[in-house]
Design a protein around this motif. Structure first.
Motif, PDB file in Angstrom:
ATOM      1  N   GLY A  27      16.766   6.852   2.797  1.00 27.75           N
ATOM      2  CA  GLY A  27      17.525   7.409   3.922  1.00 27.75           C
ATOM      3  C   GLY A  27      18.775   6.606   4.213  1.00 27.75           C
ATOM      4  N   GLY A  28      18.656   5.286   4.143  1.00 22.98           N
ATOM      5  CA  GLY A  28      19.822   4.435   4.375  1.00 22.98           C
ATOM      6  C   GLY A  28      20.896   4.639   3.327  1.00 22.98           C
ATOM      7  N   VAL A  29      20.483   4.686   2.076  1.00 22.62           N
ATOM      8  CA  VAL A  29      21.440   4.910   0.993  1.00 22.62           C
ATOM      9  C   VAL A  29      22.029   6.320   1.111  1.00 22.62           C
ATOM     10  N   GLY A  30      21.191   7.287   1.457  1.00 28.78           N
ATOM     11  CA  GLY A  30      21.676   8.660   1.617  1.00 28.78           C
ATOM     12  C   GLY A  30      22.695   8.795   2.737  1.00 28.78           C
ATOM     13  N   PHE A  50      34.145  17.316  -5.871  1.00 29.86           N
ATOM     14  CA  PHE A  50      33.066  17.340  -6.865  1.00 29.86           C
ATOM     15  C   PHE A  50      33.001  16.030  -7.645  1.00 29.86           C
ATOM     16  N   LEU A  51      34.150  15.424  -7.930  1.00 26.72           N
ATOM     17  CA  LEU A  51      34.165  14.150  -8.636  1.00 26.72           C
ATOM     18  C   LEU A  51      33.667  13.018  -7.731  1.00 26.72           C
ATOM     19  N   ALA A  52      34.098  13.039  -6.475  1.00 29.21           N
ATOM     20  CA  ALA A  52      33.625  12.039  -5.507  1.00 29.21           C
ATOM     21  C   ALA A  52      32.116  12.132  -5.351  1.00 29.21           C
ATOM     22  N   ASN A  53      31.603  13.344  -5.251  1.00 29.59           N
ATOM     23  CA  ASN A  53      30.165  13.542  -5.099  1.00 29.59           C
ATOM     24  C   ASN A  53      29.412  13.027  -6.317  1.00 29.59           C
ATOM     25  N   ALA A  54      29.922  13.304  -7.504  1.00 31.56           N
ATOM     26  CA  ALA A  54      29.262  12.841  -8.730  1.00 31.56           C
ATOM     27  C   ALA A  54      29.254  11.314  -8.800  1.00 31.56           C
ATOM     28  N   LEU A  55      30.387  10.688  -8.509  1.00 33.69           N
ATOM     29  CA  LEU A  55      30.465   9.220  -8.556  1.00 33.69           C
ATOM     30  C   LEU A  55      29.545   8.575  -7.526  1.00 33.69           C
ATOM     31  N   ILE A  56      29.526   9.116  -6.334  1.00 33.83           N
ATOM     32  CA  ILE A  56      28.671   8.562  -5.281  1.00 33.83           C
ATOM     33  C   ILE A  56      27.200   8.806  -5.617  1.00 33.83           C
ATOM     34  N   GLY A  85       0.824  -1.195   0.000  1.00 26.81           N
ATOM     35  CA  GLY A  85       0.000   0.000   0.000  1.00 26.81           C
ATOM     36  C   GLY A  85       0.862   1.250   0.000  1.00 26.81           C
ATOM     37  N   ALA A  86       0.226   2.385  -0.189  1.00 27.29           N
ATOM     38  CA  ALA A  86       0.960   3.645  -0.281  1.00 27.29           C
ATOM     39  C   ALA A  86       1.754   3.946   0.988  1.00 27.29           C
ATOM     40  N   PHE A  87       1.151   3.734   2.155  1.00 21.46           N
ATOM     41  CA  PHE A  87       1.849   4.035   3.407  1.00 21.46           C
ATOM     42  C   PHE A  87       3.060   3.129   3.580  1.00 21.46           C
ATOM     43  N   THR A  88       2.872   1.833   3.341  1.00 26.74           N
ATOM     44  CA  THR A  88       3.978   0.877   3.466  1.00 26.74           C
ATOM     45  C   THR A  88       5.078   1.201   2.468  1.00 26.74           C
ATOM     46  N   ALA A  89       4.693   1.491   1.233  1.00 24.81           N
ATOM     47  CA  ALA A  89       5.682   1.825   0.206  1.00 24.81           C
ATOM     48  C   ALA A  89       6.433   3.100   0.579  1.00 24.81           C
ATOM     49  N   PHE A  90       5.725   4.090   1.131  1.00 29.86           N
ATOM     50  CA  PHE A  90       6.393   5.332   1.517  1.00 29.86           C
ATOM     51  C   PHE A  90       7.369   5.093   2.667  1.00 29.86           C
ATOM     52  N   ALA A  91       6.969   4.288   3.644  1.00 33.78           N
ATOM     53  CA  ALA A  91       7.871   3.967   4.756  1.00 33.78           C
ATOM     54  C   ALA A  91       9.116   3.257   4.233  1.00 33.78           C
ATOM     55  N   ARG A  92       8.939   2.332   3.306  1.00 34.96           N
ATOM     56  CA  ARG A  92      10.079   1.635   2.714  1.00 34.96           C
ATOM     57  C   ARG A  92      10.945   2.597   1.900  1.00 34.96           C
ATOM     58  N   PHE A  93      10.290   3.524   1.190  1.00 38.24           N
ATOM     59  CA  PHE A  93      11.006   4.521   0.401  1.00 38.24           C
ATOM     60  C   PHE A  93      11.909   5.363   1.300  1.00 38.24           C
ATOM     61  N   VAL A  94      11.369   5.805   2.428  1.00 37.88           N
ATOM     62  CA  VAL A  94      12.145   6.614   3.372  1.00 37.88           C
ATOM     63  C   VAL A  94      13.293   5.786   3.955  1.00 37.88           C
ATOM     64  N   LEU A  95      13.000   4.545   4.318  1.00 41.23           N
ATOM     65  CA  LEU A  95      14.024   3.672   4.889  1.00 41.23           C
ATOM     66  C   LEU A  95      15.149   3.402   3.882  1.00 41.23           C
ATOM     67  N   THR A 106      22.256   6.343  -6.642  1.00 36.45           N
ATOM     68  CA  THR A 106      20.995   6.323  -7.388  1.00 36.45           C
ATOM     69  C   THR A 106      20.742   4.935  -7.969  1.00 36.45           C
ATOM     70  N   LEU A 107      21.791   4.293  -8.482  1.00 35.50           N
ATOM     71  CA  LEU A 107      21.642   2.931  -8.995  1.00 35.50           C
ATOM     72  C   LEU A 107      21.232   1.961  -7.880  1.00 35.50           C
ATOM     73  N   ILE A 108      21.893   2.069  -6.745  1.00 34.54           N
ATOM     74  CA  ILE A 108      21.583   1.178  -5.613  1.00 34.54           C
ATOM     75  C   ILE A 108      20.163   1.432  -5.109  1.00 34.54           C
ATOM     76  N   ALA A 109      19.811   2.692  -4.938  1.00 31.16           N
ATOM     77  CA  ALA A 109      18.470   3.022  -4.442  1.00 31.16           C
ATOM     78  C   ALA A 109      17.389   2.557  -5.409  1.00 31.16           C
ATOM     79  N   THR A 110      17.631   2.703  -6.703  1.00 36.45           N
ATOM     80  CA  THR A 110      16.643   2.255  -7.690  1.00 36.45           C
ATOM     81  C   THR A 110      16.440   0.749  -7.593  1.00 36.45           C
ATOM     82  N   GLU A 111      17.515   0.002  -7.434  1.00 38.89           N
ATOM     83  CA  GLU A 111      17.387  -1.452  -7.265  1.00 38.89           C
ATOM     84  C   GLU A 111      16.603  -1.780  -5.995  1.00 38.89           C
ATOM     85  N   LEU A 112      16.909  -1.106  -4.898  1.00 36.76           N
ATOM     86  CA  LEU A 112      16.172  -1.339  -3.651  1.00 36.76           C
ATOM     87  C   LEU A 112      14.695  -1.000  -3.819  1.00 36.76           C
TER      88      LEU A 112
END
Length: 174
Positions: A26-29, A46-52, A13-23, A57-63
């Motif tokens: 937030g964890g990846v962040g 600036f290069l480190a920030n771009a690479l990370i 559901g939306a609430f569960t998905a949002f809680a998972r999204f934040v988790l 984003t790739l890791i979070a998208t997979e999660l």
């Protein structure tokens, strides 16, 4: 057919998905913030920030594909591209908020800057959640808004019947 129905029923559901999204987000962040500092000790910040940013984003998208939205499978290249676009838009929102703050307040303090940044991040995060849930990882494309469908048609994007080559093949190989 039954497999598709069981996948539909497994969608959170939306609430569960949002809680998972934040988790997940937030964890990846949090991990990313430490990774940027560590990597920046070897290469320019600036290069480190771009690479990370790309890696996180790739890791979070997979999660989000596997856990947040209950797809239970790897994200496709198309989903990664859409997710990256929403992440770039969120980045633009936070940058714009900071530029506006600098225009409105001559010398904002660190606390005000942090409040503005966190507020902009929260708004961008909610918008990003909506885009990921309703567009990127939508179960039923017919539920997407007419504006989204029109934008896809205007940009020549055509729905594919087969999953594009990419991360899905990596997941199958594992």
């Amino acid at each position: 057919m039954e497999t598709a129905q069981s996948q539909e029923q497994a969608a959170p559901g939306a609430f569960t998905a949002f809680a998972r999204f934040v988790l997940c987000g937030g964890g990846v962040g949090a991990a990313s913030s430490f990774a940027v500092v560590a990597l920046a000790s070897w290469i320019p910040w600036f290069l480190a920030n771009a690479l990370i940013a790309v890696g996180s984003t790739l890791i979070a998208t997979e999660l989000h594909a596997r856990f947040t939205f209950g797809a239970g499978a790897c994200a496709t290249w198309h989903q990664h591209a859409q997710s990256a676009g929403s992440a770039a838009a969120a980045y633009a929102v936070t940058c714009a908020a900071m530029v506006v703050l600098q225009q409105l307040v001559a010398a904002p303090g660190a606390v005000l800057e942090q409040v503005v940044y966190l507020f902009a991040s929260a708004l961008a995060g909610v918008a990003r959640f909506a885009v990921l849930r309703l567009v990127v990882f939508a179960r039923n494309r017919s539920q997407a808004t007419a504006a989204v469908r029109a934008a896809r048609l205007a940009h020549g994007t055509v729905a594919r019947t087969a999953a594009p080559a990419g991360p899905a093949e990596l997941c199958r190989a594992a």
